[in-house]
Motif scaffolding. Structure first.
Motif, PDB file in Angstrom:
ATOM      1  N   UNK A 179      -3.449  14.807   2.687  1.00 48.94           N
ATOM      2  CA  UNK A 179      -2.891  13.540   2.225  1.00 48.94           C
ATOM      3  C   UNK A 179      -3.686  13.029   1.032  1.00 48.94           C
ATOM      4  N   UNK A 180      -2.983  12.680  -0.046  1.00 52.61           N
ATOM      5  CA  UNK A 180      -3.639  12.139  -1.237  1.00 52.61           C
ATOM      6  C   UNK A 180      -2.615  11.407  -2.093  1.00 52.61           C
ATOM      7  N   UNK A 181      -3.078  10.419  -2.828  1.00 52.11           N
ATOM      8  CA  UNK A 181      -2.196   9.666  -3.721  1.00 52.11           C
ATOM      9  C   UNK A 181      -1.713  10.501  -4.904  1.00 52.11           C
ATOM     10  N   UNK A 182      -2.491  11.505  -5.282  1.00 53.77           N
ATOM     11  CA  UNK A 182      -2.218  12.237  -6.519  1.00 53.77           C
ATOM     12  C   UNK A 182      -0.815  12.849  -6.518  1.00 53.77           C
ATOM     13  N   UNK A 183      -0.357  13.351  -5.375  1.00 53.83           N
ATOM     14  CA  UNK A 183       0.953  13.992  -5.315  1.00 53.83           C
ATOM     15  C   UNK A 183       2.062  13.025  -5.715  1.00 53.83           C
ATOM     16  N   UNK A 184       1.963  11.795  -5.234  1.00 54.14           N
ATOM     17  CA  UNK A 184       3.023  10.826  -5.505  1.00 54.14           C
ATOM     18  C   UNK A 184       2.886  10.188  -6.883  1.00 54.14           C
ATOM     19  N   UNK A 185       1.697  10.235  -7.428  1.00 56.86           N
ATOM     20  CA  UNK A 185       1.542   9.818  -8.826  1.00 56.86           C
ATOM     21  C   UNK A 185       2.271  10.789  -9.740  1.00 56.86           C
TER      22      UNK A 185
ATOM     23  N   UNK B 233       0.803  -1.214   0.000  1.00 59.33           N
ATOM     24  CA  UNK B 233       0.000   0.000   0.000  1.00 59.33           C
ATOM     25  C   UNK B 233       0.839   1.269   0.000  1.00 59.33           C
ATOM     26  N   UNK B 234       0.418   2.227   0.790  1.00 62.78           N
ATOM     27  CA  UNK B 234       1.034   3.558   0.759  1.00 62.78           C
ATOM     28  C   UNK B 234       2.414   3.627   1.396  1.00 62.78           C
ATOM     29  N   UNK B 235       2.925   2.528   1.954  1.00 65.68           N
ATOM     30  CA  UNK B 235       4.328   2.546   2.352  1.00 65.68           C
ATOM     31  C   UNK B 235       5.208   2.668   1.108  1.00 65.68           C
ATOM     32  N   UNK B 236       4.620   2.451  -0.063  1.00 66.57           N
ATOM     33  CA  UNK B 236       5.301   2.736  -1.332  1.00 66.57           C
ATOM     34  C   UNK B 236       5.798   4.176  -1.367  1.00 66.57           C
ATOM     35  N   UNK B 237       5.051   5.072  -0.739  1.00 65.55           N
ATOM     36  CA  UNK B 237       5.418   6.494  -0.773  1.00 65.55           C
ATOM     37  C   UNK B 237       6.768   6.751  -0.113  1.00 65.55           C
ATOM     38  N   UNK B 238       7.159   5.927   0.852  1.00 61.80           N
ATOM     39  CA  UNK B 238       8.468   6.087   1.475  1.00 61.80           C
ATOM     40  C   UNK B 238       9.558   5.817   0.440  1.00 61.80           C
ATOM     41  N   UNK B 239       9.353   4.792  -0.382  1.00 58.58           N
ATOM     42  CA  UNK B 239      10.309   4.487  -1.452  1.00 58.58           C
ATOM     43  C   UNK B 239      10.342   5.616  -2.479  1.00 58.58           C
ATOM     44  N   UNK B 240       9.173   6.095  -2.874  1.00 59.71           N
ATOM     45  CA  UNK B 240       9.105   7.170  -3.864  1.00 59.71           C
ATOM     46  C   UNK B 240       9.775   8.437  -3.343  1.00 59.71           C
ATOM     47  N   UNK B 241       9.505   8.779  -2.086  1.00 61.77           N
ATOM     48  CA  UNK B 241      10.126   9.955  -1.492  1.00 61.77           C
ATOM     49  C   UNK B 241      11.637   9.802  -1.451  1.00 61.77           C
ATOM     50  N   UNK B 242      12.117   8.639  -1.001  1.00 63.54           N
ATOM     51  CA  UNK B 242      13.556   8.395  -0.940  1.00 63.54           C
ATOM     52  C   UNK B 242      14.182   8.480  -2.324  1.00 63.54           C
TER      53      UNK B 242
ATOM     54  N   UNK C 136       0.174   2.926  -8.498  1.00 59.46           N
ATOM     55  CA  UNK C 136       1.517   3.115  -9.033  1.00 59.46           C
ATOM     56  C   UNK C 136       2.499   3.622  -7.972  1.00 59.46           C
ATOM     57  N   UNK C 137       3.163   4.738  -8.215  1.00 58.05           N
ATOM     58  CA  UNK C 137       4.203   5.254  -7.315  1.00 58.05           C
ATOM     59  C   UNK C 137       3.644   5.694  -5.970  1.00 58.05           C
ATOM     60  N   UNK C 138       2.332   5.719  -5.837  1.00 54.47           N
ATOM     61  CA  UNK C 138       1.695   6.092  -4.571  1.00 54.47           C
ATOM     62  C   UNK C 138       1.330   4.887  -3.728  1.00 54.47           C
ATOM     63  N   UNK C 139       1.297   3.658  -4.331  1.00 54.61           N
ATOM     64  CA  UNK C 139       0.833   2.564  -3.486  1.00 54.61           C
ATOM     65  C   UNK C 139       0.730   1.187  -4.080  1.00 54.61           C
TER      66      UNK C 139
END
Length: 389
Positions: A198-204, A96-105, A273-276
């Protein structure tokens, strides 16, 4: 009364969208309920007890790891409800959204190399993506959920229409286009950098920027700069609309609005995708926590400034990919994830004296209440007082 750290996890996306962390709760006698620091190892008996009784109506399987000063790992429940086979402790799951930690890194790593300017704008990197209605949106604002972009469309709630549409494809490009079509948030106090949502759109959008500047796929760049350095050998991303979890895994189940409990293991996550959409293991996510916090992925000065600093905005609790919670005796940094059939948490103190990673096969992963097994694990791992009810 629920403990504040547990409440923060609920507000932080374990069971839905991220919201503000509540004010410090008080016990009936007025004593603050806070997570205590851990000079010694975790209470293994309490952690073992937290996993007892599975499967039950809320959770069919649980995988957990506690690290830092001392370590513990455990599993409980079943691999699938049909056969009742024992759950696989090293199973893969939707993170899920722990994907965002990878994307941020990944974005911060590219920034450290000069490939991305955190003050650069979406309009610069992806010209034509946003209409003239939008003020300039920076990469840093995307990282900290302060872009002012509205959420894109989805395929319906996971306990109903979303389940029926689980094999349909909704691409990241379609999601972003639907967000742009809604226009920016309007009104007083709105605009990029003014409010955290908080929203998925930013990380997409961040995933799209990564691909634009590197001329490579997001997935390969994530492997090259984050997964490989962290030693995450069992972490992967779906191949586009592929709905399967490849490799050993415990099946996930979703309770529908009509009361049925259905198998939700196969689900097209291309819109996340990149959000989750990441697939991982508890051991790999623990490796991510340690490698990231130690500065082995993102250089320490940049890491401190971006990932361990919350923007100076009223009510903000999220940094670049993490949520900050001050217990009163120390700070816990965490990220949660919820996909149909799967709940995930990664959390740790900045000095890594205590870390927690778990994945639960929850039958209501996106529901309004926290999974009881997850709550028991967090109380045991962070030495929180029992819930007085």
């Amino acid at each position: 009364m629920r403990n504040t750290l547990v409440a923060a996890l609920v507000a932080g996306g374990l069971v839905g969208s991220v919201g503000a962390v509540p004010a410090l709760a008080q016990a009936p006698g007025g004593q603050a309920l806070v997570a205590r620091q851990h000079p010694e190892g975790p209470d293994e008996a309490l952690l073992d007890q937290a996993l007892r009784g599975l499967p039950d109506k809320d959770t069919t399987a649980a995988l957990a790891r506690v690290g830092g000063k001392g370590s513990w790992h455990g599993s409980a429940g079943v691999r699938d409800l049909r056969t009742g086979r024992k759950a696989l402790e090293h199973a893969r799951f939707r993170a899920g959204s722990t994907t965002k930690v990878v994307t941020s890194a990944l974005v911060l790593k590219l920034a450290s190399r000069g490939d991305i300017d955190l003050d650069g704008t979406v309009q610069h990197y992806l010209p034509g993506l946003l209409t003239d209605e939008f003020d300039p949106v920076t990469v840093r604002q995307l990282l900290t959920f302060t872009s002012g972009l509205k959420p894109g469309e989805g395929l319906g709630p996971v306990d109903g229409e979303g389940y029926e549409n689980r094999f349909k494809t909704l691409t990241p490009e379609q999601v972003v286009a639907s967000s742009v079509a809604k226009g920016p948030y309007q009104g007083r106090g709105e605009g990029p950098g003014k409010k955290q949502r908080y929203a998925n759109i930013d990380y997409t959008v961040l995933g799209m920027i990564v691909e634009k500047v590197t001329h490579d796929s997001y997935e390969h760049q994530a492997w090259l700069h984050v997964l490989r350095p962290a030693g995450m050998r069992h972490t992967s991303f779906p191949g586009g609309p592929d709905p399967r979890i490849h490799g050993p895994h415990n099946r996930g189940y979703q309770k529908l609005a009509d009361g049925r409990v259905v198998d939700a293991t196969e689900w097209n996550m291309s819109d996340r995708w990149a959000a989750g959409d990441m697939i991982s293991t508890t051991a790999d996510l623990e490796r991510l926590l340690f490698a990231l916090f130690k500065g082995e992925i993102v250089p320490q000065p940049l890491l401190e400034r971006e990932m361990f600093t919350v923007p100076d905005i009223e009510g903000a609790t999220m940094s670049a990919g993490l949520q900050r919670y001050d217990t009163g005796q120390g700070v816990v940094w965490l990220k949660t994830g919820a996909r149909p059939g799967y709940n995930t948490v990664i959390a740790g103190t900045r000095d890594l004296s205590r870390t927690v990673v778990y994945s639960l096969n929850s039958t209501d992963a996106k529901g309004p209440d926290m999974n009881p097994v997850g709550e028991r694990l967090l109380r045991a791992a962070f030495d929180l007082p029992a819930d007085p009810g």
